[in-house]
Scaffold this active site. Structure first.
Site, PDB file in Angstrom:
ATOM      1  CG  ASP A  53      -2.959   5.323   7.389  1.00 44.78           C
ATOM      2  OD1 ASP A  53      -3.110   4.794   6.270  1.00 44.78           O
ATOM      3  OD2 ASP A  53      -2.739   6.543   7.534  1.00 44.78           O
ATOM      4  NE  ARG A  54      -6.687   1.247   5.065  1.00 46.85           N
ATOM      5  CZ  ARG A  54      -7.242   2.199   5.804  1.00 46.85           C
ATOM      6  NH1 ARG A  54      -7.194   2.130   7.137  1.00 46.85           N
ATOM      7  NH2 ARG A  54      -7.821   3.254   5.263  1.00 46.85           N
ATOM      8  CB  CYS A  85     -10.296   0.033   1.299  1.00 40.47           C
ATOM      9  SG  CYS A  85      -8.596   0.623   1.532  1.00 40.47           S
ATOM     10  CG  ASN A  86      -8.657   0.770  -4.879  1.00 40.58           C
ATOM     11  OD1 ASN A  86      -8.717   0.167  -5.944  1.00 40.58           O
ATOM     12  ND2 ASN A  86      -9.487   1.764  -4.590  1.00 40.58           N
ATOM     13  CB  THR A  87      -4.505   0.442   0.282  1.00 38.97           C
ATOM     14  OG1 THR A  87      -4.473   1.609  -0.541  1.00 38.97           O
ATOM     15  CG2 THR A  87      -3.100   0.158   0.763  1.00 38.97           C
ATOM     16  CB  ALA A  88      -8.061  -2.957   2.590  1.00 36.24           C
ATOM     17  CB  THR A 127      -1.938   4.283  -1.172  1.00 34.61           C
ATOM     18  OG1 THR A 127      -2.256   2.890  -1.366  1.00 34.61           O
ATOM     19  CG2 THR A 127      -3.189   5.015  -0.684  1.00 34.61           C
ATOM     20  CE  LYS A 164      -7.865   7.746   3.321  1.00 38.60           C
ATOM     21  NZ  LYS A 164      -8.942   6.738   3.493  1.00 38.60           N
ATOM     22  CB  CYS A 195      -7.384   6.107  -3.628  1.00 38.17           C
ATOM     23  SG  CYS A 195      -7.775   6.491  -1.908  1.00 38.17           S
TER      24      CYS A 195
END
Length: 238
Positions: A53-54, A85-88, A127, A164, A195
């Protein structure tokens, strides 16, 4: 349109989450100017929901897994990468170093779209990790970022995890529209779906300001790069 030329092979780091990755792949296919199967871009996609989980204590561990995925995509024949994925994108540098492949950056793409729209203050639904990235990228384009207050950000995260888990029903859609309304009330002239789950429950018709879908923009740009209509992004340090 003339015959589509041979294309670069696109490697996609996905599974964060799986539904969002499938949405991205659907957009990628829809935006490709193809008359036959052979005209489409070859895509090698690792839909890996086992990436840590980021957004929590295991966020740093995600980088090593993503780097391994990127190296495997390169070994399988990918020539350019995208992350669904944005956060990644916090691990973009590591991913490119591990694979030796250029990355079509989703957050950069969305920030440029906001700039080109004339936006001065962009609201971002994402996030905490994604918000940090967007703040940096938007500032580089002389724009401010509008975010939710801490309590509403926690509510947003709860809604995100419901999506999710497969809940895309009316209640979740109302909640997401409410978060966007908060950003607009805070002065956002544009809302960025920061996101990849957000577009699963909210579209442009749900807002009174423009909605930027980074996944859609990324899909369009992947098509342009892979078909040679746009230059391949440079590797860091090159």
């Amino acid at each position: 349109m003339s015959e589509v030329p041979d294309s670069l092979v696109l490697g996609v780091l996905g599974g964060m989450g799986p539904a969002a990755t499938l949405d991205f792949l659907t957009k990628l296919q829809a935006f490709t100017p193809a008359k036959s199967d052979q005209d489409h871009i070859r895509v090698i996609c690792d839909i890996n929901p086992k990436v840590p989980d980021r957004n929590g204590p295991t966020g740093a561990a995600a980088g090593a897994v993503l780097a391994e995925m990127a190296g495997a995509l390169q070994g399988a024949g990918a020539q350019v990468l995208a992350i669904a994925c944005n956060t990644a994108h916090a691990h973009a540098g590591l991913i490119q170093r591990a694979s030796g492949l250029p990355l079509i950056d989703m957050i950069e793409t969305a920030a440029h779209a906001a700039r080109d729209s004339g936006t001065r203050r962009a609201g971002v639904l994402g996030t905490k990790g994604a918000l940090r990235l967007y703040r940096e990228y938007l500032a580089a384009q002389a724009m401010g970022l509008v975010s939710l207050d801490p309590a509403r950000q926690e509510d947003f995260m709860a809604t995100l995890y419901r999506i999710k888990a497969g809940d895309t029903g009316p209640a979740v859609r109302r909640e997401m529209a409410g978060y966007a309304a908060d950003l607009i009330g805070g002065g956002a002239e544009t809302v960025i779906a920061g996101c990849t789950e957000v577009p699963l429950v909210m579209g442009p018709g749900d807002l009174r300001v423009p909605l930027i879908d980074p996944g859609e923009l990324l899909a369009r740009r992947c098509v342009a790069v892979c078909l040679g209509f746009e230059p391949i992004p440079a590797l860091p340090g090159s």
